[in-house]
Design a protein around this motif. Structure first.
Motif, PDB file in Angstrom:
ATOM      1  N   LYS A 109       0.839  -1.194   0.000  1.00  0.00           N
ATOM      2  CA  LYS A 109       0.000   0.000   0.000  1.00  0.00           C
ATOM      3  C   LYS A 109       0.881   1.255   0.000  1.00  0.00           C
ATOM      4  N   ILE A 110       0.327   2.325  -0.546  1.00  0.00           N
ATOM      5  CA  ILE A 110       1.028   3.612  -0.468  1.00  0.00           C
ATOM      6  C   ILE A 110       0.914   4.147   0.959  1.00  0.00           C
ATOM      7  N   THR A 157      -4.667   6.835  -2.922  1.00  0.00           N
ATOM      8  CA  THR A 157      -3.775   7.214  -4.016  1.00  0.00           C
ATOM      9  C   THR A 157      -3.120   8.563  -3.723  1.00  0.00           C
ATOM     10  N   LYS A 158      -2.142   8.923  -4.554  1.00  0.00           N
ATOM     11  CA  LYS A 158      -1.471  10.223  -4.373  1.00  0.00           C
ATOM     12  C   LYS A 158      -2.474  11.364  -4.545  1.00  0.00           C
ATOM     13  N   GLU A 159      -3.356  11.222  -5.506  1.00  0.00           N
ATOM     14  CA  GLU A 159      -4.348  12.268  -5.736  1.00  0.00           C
ATOM     15  C   GLU A 159      -5.296  12.389  -4.544  1.00  0.00           C
ATOM     16  N   GLU A 160      -5.725  11.251  -4.042  1.00  0.00           N
ATOM     17  CA  GLU A 160      -6.612  11.265  -2.871  1.00  0.00           C
ATOM     18  C   GLU A 160      -5.901  11.853  -1.661  1.00  0.00           C
ATOM     19  N   SER A 161      -4.604  11.573  -1.532  1.00  0.00           N
ATOM     20  CA  SER A 161      -3.821  12.108  -0.418  1.00  0.00           C
ATOM     21  C   SER A 161      -3.786  13.626  -0.460  1.00  0.00           C
ATOM     22  N   SER A 178       4.296  10.976  -0.310  1.00  0.00           N
ATOM     23  CA  SER A 178       3.711   9.642  -0.511  1.00  0.00           C
ATOM     24  C   SER A 178       4.824   8.667  -0.845  1.00  0.00           C
ATOM     25  N   PHE A 186       5.872   4.785  -2.029  1.00  0.00           N
ATOM     26  CA  PHE A 186       5.363   3.589  -2.681  1.00  0.00           C
ATOM     27  C   PHE A 186       5.971   2.335  -2.045  1.00  0.00           C
TER      28      PHE A 186
END
Length: 423
Positions: free
Chosen positions: A288-289, A350-354, A389, A391
């Motif tokens: 998971k990220i 996700t990065k965008e959600e973060s 973030s 990975f």
């Protein structure tokens, strides 16, 4: 060894003399020629065995037996009918009255000695057994009152609970039995803990751990718990589970104080180091990220200088409340890292959600509308955020994570503040 006491009750002195002569060397003998006097003797000194004649004037042996059995103090004294009445009806009546044996006159010396010795031993064994049973019952009662225990079937449905279990959770036995053990499950506990618990006990192994439970009134308590599989003694088939708990709420409260910031109630820097280490490993294992955001109250020194440190503490407290409200998932952790600096560790987005998550927090702080006339950006309290973030396959140390996020926070400040800067 102290000699046993035998009471001989017979209205014929000759019969008493014969029995006394046979038994006197082995036992302490007490004698009585009538039922009333015999009962007075028994009330003062409890004999170990009574030899009782049936045919006596004023109060016969059956009546004496009734009196003995009707009193709690004398009901357990064994007595043998020693009588010339040898018909079957008298014998049946004698046993019906509670006699442990029935000896007909005339009798042999050997028979009397053997039966007296046998019933004294039997009575001693019965008394010893009763003491053992009473002692076991006493300990079982102590265990029930003091040991937090429960039993369930294979599906986790409660089949029995101790009084101590009821006392700590606030539910009655009636409210618990036939219910799922989830009735005391606290929503703060991570699913992975229960997954490991069930995996372990399904393999017929013992599971040990610490669980946060929920009381009937909604408050919580902590237990150190050990769960054992139960097996049928005849078939050997597993039939359920028994758990033994120890209340560790006080210990947990001390631990909570040691890992929390007193002002904001968020986790402190000390706990941050541990959580970051654990979450890095968990994110790699689960592929998971993992994200870490560091945020800082804009122009906080100017705020303190203008409004005073008391108001400054209020700002930090309100900031902590906002972060707490945004950290509701099991994998969300909010920290006060020091001064006006805060951090949040979270995963499984996700990065965008973060970045959306970080912007939502930034907006929520601004929406508090706490006046800050020394803040040239908006005139209210705002924050700047650095967001990193990581990975699952990325090789990066804990120190590097902290430094890179701090660098991103610095860039957010350099970019005009009240903004999010991410990698």
């Amino acid at each position: 060894m102290e000699q046993k006491i035998i009471l001989v009750i017979d209205d014929e002195p000759t019969n008493i003399a014969i029995v006394t002569e046979l038994l006197n060397s082995l036992y302490q003998i007490r004698v009585s020629t009538n039922g009333k006097n015999a009962l007075e003797i028994v009330s003062k000194e409890k004999p170990d065995l009574i030899l009782l004649d049936i045919s006596m004037p004023q109060m016969n042996g059956y009546e004496v037996a009734d009196k003995l059995k009707s009193s709690v103090k004398t009901s357990n004294i064994p007595f043998i009918f020693l009588t010339a009445k040898n018909d079957s009806q008298s014998m049946i009546e004698g046993f019906f009255k509670g006699a442990v044996d029935y000896i007909s006159k005339p009798f042999s010396k050997e028979e009397l000695l053997a039966r007296v010795e046998t019933h004294l031993k039997l009575n001693e064994l019965q008394n010893s057994l009763k003491e053992t049973v009473d002692e076991v019952a006493h300990y079982l009662e102590l265990m029930d009152q003091n040991i937090i225990s429960s039993s369930t079937d294979l599906e986790g449905i409660i089949t029995n609970v101790s009084t101590a279990f009821c006392n700590i959770c606030g539910f009655s036995k009636e409210e618990l039995i036939t219910k799922s053990h989830d009735i005391v499950k606290h929503e703060d506990m991570q699913k992975e803990i229960y997954d490991d618990l069930w995996k372990t006990i399904n393999q017929n192994l013992v599971w040990k751990g610490e669980l946060k439970n929920k009381k009937k009134d909604g408050t919580s308590y902590w237990v150190d718990i050990t769960i054992y599989p139960d097996f049928d003694k005849t078939s050997g088939e597993k039939i359920g589970y028994t758990s033994i708990r120890h209340d560790i709420s006080d210990k947990k409260r001390i631990e909570e104080l040691s890992i929390h910031d007193e002002l904001t109630k968020l986790y402190n820097r000390r706990h941050f180091n541990k959580v970051l280490h654990d979450e890095i490993n968990r994110a790699k294992r689960d592929k998971k990220i993992l994200s870490f955001m560091m945020l800082d109250v804009d122009y906080f020194k100017l705020y303190n200088d203008n409004y005073g440190h008391q108001q400054g503490d209020n700002v930090l407290s309100e900031t902590g409340k906002v972060l707490t409200s945004y950290c509701k998932r099991a994998g969300d952790f909010a920290f006060r890292l020091g001064g006006e600096e805060f951090g949040i560790i979270f995963s499984e987005v996700t990065k965008e959600e973060s970045k959306n998550y970080a912007n939502a927090i930034k907006k929520a702080i601004e929406n508090l509308r706490i006046p800050h006339i020394k803040n040239p950006i908006s005139g209210v309290i705002t924050i700047s955020i650095g967001l990193l973030s990581i990975f699952p396959n990325e090789k990066i140390s804990e120190n590097e994570i902290y430094k890179k996020t701090d660098d991103l926070l610095y860039k957010a400040k350099e970019s005009g503040r009240n903004t999010v800067c991410s990698n």
